[in-house]
Design a protein around this motif. Structure first.
Motif, PDB file in Angstrom:
ATOM      1  N   ALA B 189      30.775  37.624  48.928  1.00 52.03           N
ATOM      2  CA  ALA B 189      31.639  39.658  48.404  1.00 52.03           C
ATOM      3  C   ALA B 189      32.549  38.607  49.123  1.00 52.03           C
ATOM      4  CB  ALA B 189      30.869  39.913  49.082  1.00 52.03           C
ATOM      5  N   TRP B 190      33.127  37.673  48.911  1.00 47.89           N
ATOM      6  CA  TRP B 190      34.192  37.192  48.980  1.00 47.89           C
ATOM      7  C   TRP B 190      35.214  36.967  47.709  1.00 47.89           C
ATOM      8  CZ3 TRP B 190      35.987  32.822  53.709  1.00 47.89           C
ATOM      9  CH2 TRP B 190      35.331  33.328  55.021  1.00 47.89           C
ATOM     10  N   LEU B 191      36.464  37.776  48.181  1.00 47.19           N
ATOM     11  CA  LEU B 191      37.428  37.472  47.130  1.00 47.19           C
ATOM     12  C   LEU B 191      37.788  35.772  46.676  1.00 47.19           C
ATOM     13  CD1 LEU B 191      39.900  40.631  46.696  1.00 47.19           C
ATOM     14  CD2 LEU B 191      38.376  40.028  44.801  1.00 47.19           C
ATOM     15  N   PRO B 192      37.691  35.090  45.742  1.00 46.92           N
ATOM     16  CA  PRO B 192      37.383  34.029  45.437  1.00 46.92           C
ATOM     17  C   PRO B 192      39.137  33.339  45.556  1.00 46.92           C
ATOM     18  CG  PRO B 192      37.312  34.573  43.390  1.00 46.92           C
ATOM     19  CD  PRO B 192      37.038  36.200  44.207  1.00 46.92           C
ATOM     20  N   VAL B 193      39.349  32.469  46.046  1.00 42.86           N
ATOM     21  CA  VAL B 193      41.165  31.677  46.650  1.00 42.86           C
ATOM     22  C   VAL B 193      41.639  31.692  45.130  1.00 42.86           C
ATOM     23  CG1 VAL B 193      42.293  29.729  47.240  1.00 42.86           C
ATOM     24  CG2 VAL B 193      41.122  31.341  48.946  1.00 42.86           C
ATOM     25  N   ILE B 194      42.988  32.282  44.503  1.00 46.38           N
ATOM     26  CA  ILE B 194      42.682  31.108  43.818  1.00 46.38           C
ATOM     27  C   ILE B 194      43.596  30.210  43.142  1.00 46.38           C
ATOM     28  CG2 ILE B 194      42.396  33.220  42.196  1.00 46.38           C
ATOM     29  CD1 ILE B 194      45.576  34.380  41.826  1.00 46.38           C
ATOM     30  N   ILE B 195      44.162  30.028  44.362  1.00 45.83           N
ATOM     31  CA  ILE B 195      44.931  28.135  44.146  1.00 45.83           C
ATOM     32  C   ILE B 195      45.047  27.945  45.418  1.00 45.83           C
ATOM     33  CG2 ILE B 195      47.827  27.908  44.737  1.00 45.83           C
ATOM     34  CD1 ILE B 195      48.900  30.390  43.991  1.00 45.83           C
TER      35      ILE B 195
END
Lengths: 313, 367
Positions: B189-195
């Motif tokens: 359920a974690w929001l993915p890291v984008i950088i």
């Protein structure tokens, strides 16, 4: 259950309730003046916070709690003038002005507190207002300690209820206040200075709210905490609406909140196996429920929230 | 690029250059007065502000932390903007984001083993539903029974905050722990890291999507037209056949749903567990953000970036120069007050001077 009943049926509990009511009642009574002239004062919170801080600092340095009260009166007057200038003269949005004031008060008090005292391990304490027992009456059984053995601020708060009632409904000045709140243009036509009435009433509101804040510091804890008003300004505002802009109604409403507050403190202290957050939430839930289920159709001064513009010719 | 700059230009033309100049002057005024406070403390304001700036934008790390502060502020700011355009005041973003975080955490913690493409949206949706419900109540009371929505939302803020306290001390408390905090949210359920290498999560993308969406809805759809009509003049809107009550309820509910992302994204993207007081004051700052942003979604993004930078930079300023963080409240408040003051003064005095349109204050059409 029996323990709870025993705890709230004591005289101490009623006295504590009255003590918790004082800051709210002062702010609410003051707010009635402002609201009755048609100006929302959601900045009560800022006025209370400034009053709490100012009275604490002055009492701390002068060593005299009454000097603190004087400071609260002056600061409340300044805050009232600020609110009046923005909402009456500049005709700004009354809600946004108040939001700005609330943030400003929070910033100024927290920053100055740190500037003055630095990081402290022990809360600096100011002198507190003494209990003034009224001769003869204070000695009466039950009613004596309940009604006649309080700090000056509680007496002022209680006295303001009948005084405000008489002013609002029995004097020409009260008639003018109500006229300005209902129909400013008509009031203006008959020669009432709408701006002056609004200024005076907002300043009264500021002073009383500021004294309400002072009752938390010099009249209560004797020390200052960041954001220590914790929404009491908003509760007072709620009490005014709940009490239908009437001092007696506001008194009942603030008393309801004061009793709930005293109750939650008592319950926390007793270590009842109910999560204490429920008690913390209680005053707000009770206020909400009372507003929604008991207050009924709201009575609002007709010109509320609307800045008055006089025709320039 | 071209479409974006043209929307900016259009926005500029619509709001007038005052929408840019007044906020900038307001911010400068805020900084100037706060400088007096710093100077009076015996500290150097220039050095303090330098640290503030470096702490906010100095390197990639500082900048990502500023963006992490920007995300919740942008969501709550957009929520307030939307509500304000529809003539309702949402001062309840604080409570809405708290209950949203609570709902998202609950889904995130209690349903491990779900695939990420179901778990994450479910957690976000749960938050959205909670935030929307928390805004629906004052919206409904306002529309149908004429209750003061400001008052109801403020009181509900405290309820929301204490609900989170209640949860992390009881049913959501981490097993075997005594500290008031929830268990860690499941990774799915974690929001993915984008950088990669930073903490910057996908909430940033959501912010921009929602800002564009609100812009599009408000100025390019019938619904947006109805919202703005209700916000400008309720009676005229009613006369024009718009279901005012329904629009008000929907606007408020949508506003709560937007505010929910501030709480959900903070939990699912940054903190990964629920704590008491995990995001203090963001709902109230939102009003300042929306106002500073000229009540326009794109302006709100800029204002949120400014506030995020202030909040993040103030920490470095406190550590290296010793100026208390709370000074940023003074800057914020003075900026807000000088903006509304200057705008109103221009209206009151200049328009009276030209005897043009009679000034009516900046009143959003309440009651």
């Amino acid at each position: 259950m029996a323990a709870i009943l025993a705890a709230i049926s004591t005289l101490d509990f009623l006295i504590a309730s009255l003590r918790m009511t004082t800051p709210l009642l002062l702010a609410a009574i003051g707010d009635i003046y402002a609201e009755r002239t048609g100006v929302l004062n959601i900045g009560l919170e800022s006025m209370m916070l400034i009053g709490a801080f100012g009275s604490f600092i002055l009492a701390y340095y002068s060593g005299n709690a009454y000097t603190g009260l004087l400071a609260a009166i002056i600061l409340g007057l300044i805050m009232g003038l600020l609110h009046a200038f923005f909402t009456v003269t500049l005709r700004c949005d009354q809600v946004i002005t108040a939001v700005g004031e609330n943030i400003l008060a929070l910033g100024i008090t927290s920053t100055l507190y740190r500037t003055i005292f630095g990081v402290v391990t022990k809360q600096p304490e100011s002198p507190g207002l003494p209990q003034l027992s009224i001769p003869f009456l204070g000695k009466a059984p039950i009613l004596g300690p309940l009604l006649f053995d309080h700090t000056l601020l509680t007496y002022i708060a209680l006295l303001m209820v009948p005084i405000t009632y008489v002013i609002l409904y029995r004097t020409t000045w009260g008639l003018k206040i109500r006229a300005v709140g209902e129909h400013p243009r008509a009031a203006d036509t008959v020669g009432i200075n709408v701006y002056l009435i609004r200024y005076v009433c907002i300043v009264i509101s500021g002073i009383l709210a500021s004294l309400g804040g002072a009752s938390l510091t010099v009249g209560g804890l004797r020390y200052f905490l960041d954001n220590m008003t914790a929404g009491r300004g908003f509760i007072a505002f709620a009490a005014v609406i709940f009490g239908r802009y009437n001092p007696i109604g506001a008194f009942i409403a603030t008393l309801l909140f004061g009793i709930t507050d005293a109750f939650q403190l008592r319950m926390q202290a007793m270590g009842i196996p109910i999560p204490h957050h429920i008690f913390l939430m209680l005053p707000y839930v009770v206020t909400l429920a009372a507003l929604i289920f008991l207050a009924g159709p709201s009575f609002v001064p007709r010109a509320q929230g609307i800045p008055y513009v006089r025709d320039e010719r | 690029m071209t479409t974006k700059s043209s929307t900016w230009l259009k926005a500029l033309a619509r709001e007038g250059s005052g929408a840019i100049i007044t906020p900038v002057l307001g911010i400068i005024f805020g900084f100037a007065i706060a400088a007096l406070f710093i100077w009076q403390q015996g500290k150097d304001p220039v050095q303090a502000y330098q640290e503030l700036f470096l702490g906010a934008f100095g390197d990639l790390d500082s900048f990502t932390f500023t963006l992490l502060r920007f995300i919740p502020l942008a969501f709550t700011g957009l929520a307030v903007t939307l509500a304000y355009r529809g003539g309702v005041f949402n001062i309840g973003a604080e409570g809405q984001l708290y209950v949203a975080a609570l709902a998202s955490t609950w889904v995130g913690v209690s349903m491990p083993g779900l695939p990420a493409f179901i778990h994450l949206p479910l957690a976000l949706l749960a938050g959205m539903a909670a935030g929307a419900l928390f805004a629906f109540i004052p919206g409904y009371l306002k529309a149908t029974r004429d209750f003061n929505e400001i008052l109801i939302t403020i009181l509900m803020n405290y309820v929301g905050i204490y609900l989170v306290g209640l949860a992390v001390n009881n049913f959501l408390m981490e097993a075997g722990q005594t500290a008031p905090q929830s268990a860690l949210v499941a990774r799915s359920a974690w929001l993915p890291v984008i950088i990669p290498g930073t903490f910057l999560h996908a909430g940033l993308i959501l912010v921009f999507i929602f800002a564009l969406l609100i812009y599009y809805i408000l100025w390019h759809t019938t619904w947006g037209y109805e919202i703005r009509s209700v916000g400008t003049n309720r009676e005229a809107a009613r006369y024009g056949g718009i279901k005012v009550n329904l629009v008000m309820i929907l606007t408020m509910t949508a506003s709560g749903a937007l505010a929910s992302f501030a709480g959900s994204s903070e939990i699912l993207g940054v903190q990964h567990r629920l704590l008491e007081n995990f995001l203090v004051g963001y709902g109230y700052d939102a009003i300042a953000v929306a106002l500073l942003g000229g009540l326009h979604p794109f302006g709100t993004l800029l204002a949120a970036l400014f506030f995020g930078a202030l909040r993040n930079g103030a920490n470095s300023m406190q550590i290296s120069v010793g100026v208390p963080v709370s000074i940023v409240y003074i800057i914020q408040a003075l900026a807000v007050m000088s903006i509304i003051g200057a705008t109103a003064a221009r209206k009151v005095y200049l328009q009276a001077w030209f005897k043009g349109v009679r000034a009516n204050g900046s009143h959003p059409g309440r009651n």
